[in-house]
Design an enzyme around this catalytic site. Structure first.
Site, PDB file in Angstrom:
ATOM      1  N   GLU A 195       0.835  -1.213   0.000  1.00  0.00           N
ATOM      2  CA  GLU A 195       0.000   0.000   0.000  1.00  0.00           C
ATOM      3  C   GLU A 195       0.868   1.261   0.000  1.00  0.00           C
ATOM      4  O   GLU A 195       0.629   2.202  -0.763  1.00  0.00           O
ATOM      5  CB  GLU A 195      -0.915  -0.016   1.227  1.00  0.00           C
ATOM      6  CG  GLU A 195      -1.867   1.150   1.303  1.00  0.00           C
ATOM      7  CD  GLU A 195      -2.904   1.137   0.193  1.00  0.00           C
ATOM      8  OE1 GLU A 195      -3.748   0.237   0.180  1.00  0.00           O
ATOM      9  OE2 GLU A 195      -2.870   2.032  -0.663  1.00  0.00           O
ATOM     10  N   ASP A 249       1.008   4.039  -2.933  1.00  0.00           N
ATOM     11  CA  ASP A 249       0.589   5.419  -2.670  1.00  0.00           C
ATOM     12  C   ASP A 249       1.704   6.418  -2.974  1.00  0.00           C
ATOM     13  O   ASP A 249       1.432   7.531  -3.441  1.00  0.00           O
ATOM     14  CB  ASP A 249       0.123   5.565  -1.218  1.00  0.00           C
ATOM     15  CG  ASP A 249      -1.088   4.690  -0.904  1.00  0.00           C
ATOM     16  OD1 ASP A 249      -1.717   4.185  -1.856  1.00  0.00           O
ATOM     17  OD2 ASP A 249      -1.392   4.496   0.290  1.00  0.00           O
ATOM     18  N   SER A 294      -7.725   1.944  -3.447  1.00  0.00           N
ATOM     19  CA  SER A 294      -6.427   2.429  -2.975  1.00  0.00           C
ATOM     20  C   SER A 294      -5.591   3.043  -4.095  1.00  0.00           C
ATOM     21  O   SER A 294      -4.725   3.868  -3.835  1.00  0.00           O
ATOM     22  CB  SER A 294      -5.608   1.254  -2.433  1.00  0.00           C
ATOM     23  OG  SER A 294      -6.048   0.873  -1.183  1.00  0.00           O
ATOM     24  N   ASP A 337     -18.013  11.227 -17.278  1.00  0.00           N
ATOM     25  CA  ASP A 337     -19.042  10.416 -16.621  1.00  0.00           C
ATOM     26  C   ASP A 337     -18.863   8.948 -17.009  1.00  0.00           C
ATOM     27  O   ASP A 337     -18.745   8.621 -18.190  1.00  0.00           O
ATOM     28  CB  ASP A 337     -20.421  10.936 -17.080  1.00  0.00           C
ATOM     29  CG  ASP A 337     -21.564  10.347 -16.276  1.00  0.00           C
ATOM     30  OD1 ASP A 337     -21.295   9.716 -15.232  1.00  0.00           O
ATOM     31  OD2 ASP A 337     -22.729  10.536 -16.706  1.00  0.00           O
ATOM     32  N   ILE A 338     -18.822   8.078 -16.018  1.00  0.00           N
ATOM     33  CA  ILE A 338     -18.708   6.634 -16.269  1.00  0.00           C
ATOM     34  C   ILE A 338     -20.109   6.051 -16.201  1.00  0.00           C
ATOM     35  O   ILE A 338     -20.816   6.241 -15.207  1.00  0.00           O
ATOM     36  CB  ILE A 338     -17.781   5.959 -15.216  1.00  0.00           C
ATOM     37  CG1 ILE A 338     -16.437   6.685 -15.134  1.00  0.00           C
ATOM     38  CG2 ILE A 338     -17.598   4.474 -15.526  1.00  0.00           C
ATOM     39  CD1 ILE A 338     -15.670   6.792 -16.443  1.00  0.00           C
ATOM     40  N   GLY A 394     -24.781  10.707 -15.207  1.00  0.00           N
ATOM     41  CA  GLY A 394     -24.802  11.565 -14.016  1.00  0.00           C
ATOM     42  C   GLY A 394     -24.179  10.853 -12.830  1.00  0.00           C
ATOM     43  O   GLY A 394     -23.596   9.768 -12.959  1.00  0.00           O
ATOM     44  N   ASP A 454     -23.513   8.577  -9.659  1.00  0.00           N
ATOM     45  CA  ASP A 454     -24.018   7.288  -9.186  1.00  0.00           C
ATOM     46  C   ASP A 454     -23.119   6.791  -8.054  1.00  0.00           C
ATOM     47  O   ASP A 454     -21.962   7.187  -7.947  1.00  0.00           O
ATOM     48  CB  ASP A 454     -24.058   6.267 -10.337  1.00  0.00           C
ATOM     49  CG  ASP A 454     -22.711   6.130 -11.038  1.00  0.00           C
ATOM     50  OD1 ASP A 454     -21.769   5.623 -10.408  1.00  0.00           O
ATOM     51  OD2 ASP A 454     -22.591   6.558 -12.204  1.00  0.00           O
TER      52      ASP A 454
END
Ligand SMILES: *[C@@H]1O[C@H](CO)[C@@H](O)[C@H](O)[C@H]1NC(C)=O
Ligand SMILES: *[C@@H]1O[C@H](CO)[C@@H](O)[C@H](O)[C@H]1NC(C)=O
Ligand SMILES: *[C@@H]1O[C@H](CO)[C@@H](O)[C@H](O)[C@H]1NC(C)=O
Length: 570
Positions: free
Chosen positions: A289, A293, A488, A530-531, A549, A551
């Site tokens: 992690e 990051d 992550s 937008d996905i 829009g 979600d």
């Protein structure tokens, strides 16, 4: 004048106005049952010392909240006029009466507390179980987490003197349970060789190779993120590091050599250590992690000063694993980073409501000072931080339900991007829906009809807010190349985009973005892609669907750097 008078009256009538009576205990917080997966094993040993934290009722958070929105809403005349450390503390500081009453009660019981937050709203005090049991009329017991064997001392209810209600907000840890699965590191799948060396960087091949593995180059291509270095030395990006996840510098060098050969390969992070945090550099100590990051902030936010904030195990926040400590640390410095990304979280139902509100208020404080706070939304779809079918109703994650931070979900694939099936999203049971998202969310709910009805709280704060790539992301760990997946990945990637925008804003003499959501849901929405397909299953359902829009799978969408630049006024 007034206070002198009051004092002299006190002096004359010491008996009549003596200490309030602290004996009338009233139930303050409780949970209805032991959280899933825990069993009560035995009574807690009476001499076991509990390191308790007392959250005092904060001064004037309602006004601070108004000021936060005023400085964060693009249409406001105060937009960008972030508050100073002292201004924020003046709102948070508990009333003098609160502090003195709580201290009076402690000293009447032979206890002394230490102040552990800059505004004086958190106190630390230790006492044995026997004392805590009578002080709070609580039944402290040992609870065992069945799957991990982890033991923890908690109570299912506690009381406080009625004289302290309105002054003592909560006692921690009491009814808040740790989430043993909250911080499982993302899974690292080794690869035989780095993909980009062979093809991607040489040819800057487009979507085809990026559909298999995501590198910084893919993100630059997909989102239009510039590769030119940032120029402003005052611009900072903070990366939270918990649970002994160490960021390895040699791996970062290897990562940059392979995926950012245009950057100096000695580019590194600034290390900040709190709670006895360390950053061990043995290859075996490299954290998946932490490496993810740091590599996907330094490798994407080119030239931005990235701070890796390593939180050790010497928690000051009482088993909150440093979650509050890191915010108190950032609140205690004058020049905190303007963006903070955190890829840790847990299920909202494991935390006491008062504690959740207090942590959320800490994000409010940092936001008012101009820091954008991003968190990964979680990897269990509608079932919370981890995938499970063992839930009757959807499980919101914390802190994504807090309205004063920005929750980042994940997408998958590049041609076109779809929602990643693990992307957590939903509706908080603790925090009401903030007005900045009411129009976006009510449109979603109208189109949803009765699907999943009864499984989530339609009046809660809805999340995630935005999303970015979260699958097949290539990193280096312990000298090995491999891929990871999870929200992550998405949080550091989107945080990097905001840091690069901040860099240009500072260069143009403009204020940084600060708390993002009022901007994202208004003038920022059209600057996002937008996905519109994919779902986030869990709890034996298909979860929610991404659509036109906002979600609760991918939020408002993924970054389009050129459009964002225009939307922020550059
Ligand atoms: C980077 O940020 C840290 C923390 O604010 C600061 O101490 C350090 O001097 C900065 N480094 C550079 C090169 O500006
Ligand atoms: C990185 O290397 C360059 C050139 O070798 C050197 O000038 C620079 O000081 C180095 N930077 C750091 C942070 O070590
Ligand atoms: C639903 O959310 C609201 C906050 O908007 C909260 O007050 C209420 O308790 C929640 N309901 C349940 C059943 O959790």
């Amino acid at each position: 004048m007034l206070s002198t008078r009051f004092l002299s009256v006190l002096a004359i009538l010491p008996i009549v106005l003596s200490s309030p009576v602290f004996t009338n205990l009233v139930l303050h917080e409780q949970r209805d049952d032991v959280p899933d997966g825990f069993v009560k094993s035995s009574a807690a040993p009476s001499d076991q010392v509990l390191n308790l934290r007392l959250g005092l009722v904060q001064g004037d958070m309602a006004t601070l909240e108004q000021r936060l929105y005023a400085v964060s809403t693009p249409s406001s005349s105060q937009y960008g006029q972030h508050l100073s450390k002292e201004q924020v503390e003046s709102y948070v500081k508990p009333a003098a009466e609160t502090t003195s009453l709580v201290n009076e009660w402690l000293s009447a019981n032979g206890l002394t507390a230490t102040t552990i937050s800059p505004a004086g709203d958190w106190l630390a005090v230790s006492m044995p179980v026997s004392k805590a049991s009578s002080l709070f009329d609580a039944e402290f017991s040992v609870f065992t987490h069945q799957q991990t064997g982890k033991q923890t001392v908690r109570t299912l209810a506690y009381s406080i003197p009625s004289a302290l209600s309105g002054h003592l907000d909560f006692v921690h840890p009491t009814i808040t349970f740790e989430n043993p699965f909250a911080n499982l590191p993302v899974v690292f799948t080794p690869k035989s060789s780095p993909s980009s060396k062979r093809s991607k960087l040489a040819s800057r091949a487009g979507p085809d190779s990026c559909s298999e593995v995501i590198t910084p180059t893919c993100l630059q291509d997909l989102y239009g993120i510039p590769a030119t270095p940032a120029t402003q030395s005052t611009n900072g990006l903070g990366v939270s590091g918990f649970i002994d996840q160490f960021a390895n510098e040699a791996d970062l060098t290897t990562f940059l050599q392979n995926f950012r050969p245009d950057m100096p390969d000695n580019t590194t992070f600034f290390l900040a250590e709190i709670d006895d945090g360390e950053n061990l550099q043995d290859p075996d100590d490299a954290g998946v992690e932490a490496n993810l990051d740091t590599q996907f902030t330094i490798g994407v936010a080119t030239g931005v000063n990235v701070s890796f904030i390593s939180v050790g195990d010497d928690f000051q926040d009482g088993n909150l694993e440093g979650f509050l400590d890191i915010i108190n640390f950032l609140l205690s410095v004058e020049n905190q980073p303007q963006v903070l990304t955190t890829s840790y979280g847990q299920n909202e139902n494991t935390i006491s409501r008062n504690l959740a509100v207090n942590l959320c208020n800490a994000y409010m404080q940092l936001g008012a000072r101009g820091t954008s706070i991003l968190f990964a939304s979680g990897d269990g779809g509608v079932s919370g931080s981890q995938q499970t079918n063992n839930c009757r109703t959807f499980v919101p994650t914390f802190p994504s339900g807090c309205p004063f931070m920005t929750s980042v979900g994940a997408t998958d694939g590049t041609g076109p991007e779809v929602a990643a099936s693990f992307s957590s999203g939903g509706f908080s049971n603790f925090f009401a829906q903030p007005s900045y998202q009411s129009s976006a969310v009510s449109t979603f709910l109208k189109n949803l009809g009765s699907t999943n009805s009864g499984k989530f709280n339609t009046s809660g704060r809805a999340f995630p807010d935005i999303s970015a790539q979260g699958n097949n992301v290539e990193i280096v760990v312990g000298g090995e190349f491999g891929t990871v997946g999870g929200t992550s990945c998405a949080s550091p990637i989107f945080a990097s985009v905001f840091s690069l925008l901040n860099d240009e804003l500072i260069a143009a003499g403009k204020p940084v973005l600060g708390f993002l959501n009022p901007f994202l849901y208004s003038t920022g929405a059209d600057a996002l892609t937008d996905i519109t397909s994919g779902t986030n299953p869990g709890c034996r359902t298909n979860g929610f669907s991404a659509g036109t829009g906002w979600d609760p799978v991918t939020g408002l969408g993924t970054p389009n750097f050129a459009k964002l630049r225009t939307a922020v006024g550059l």
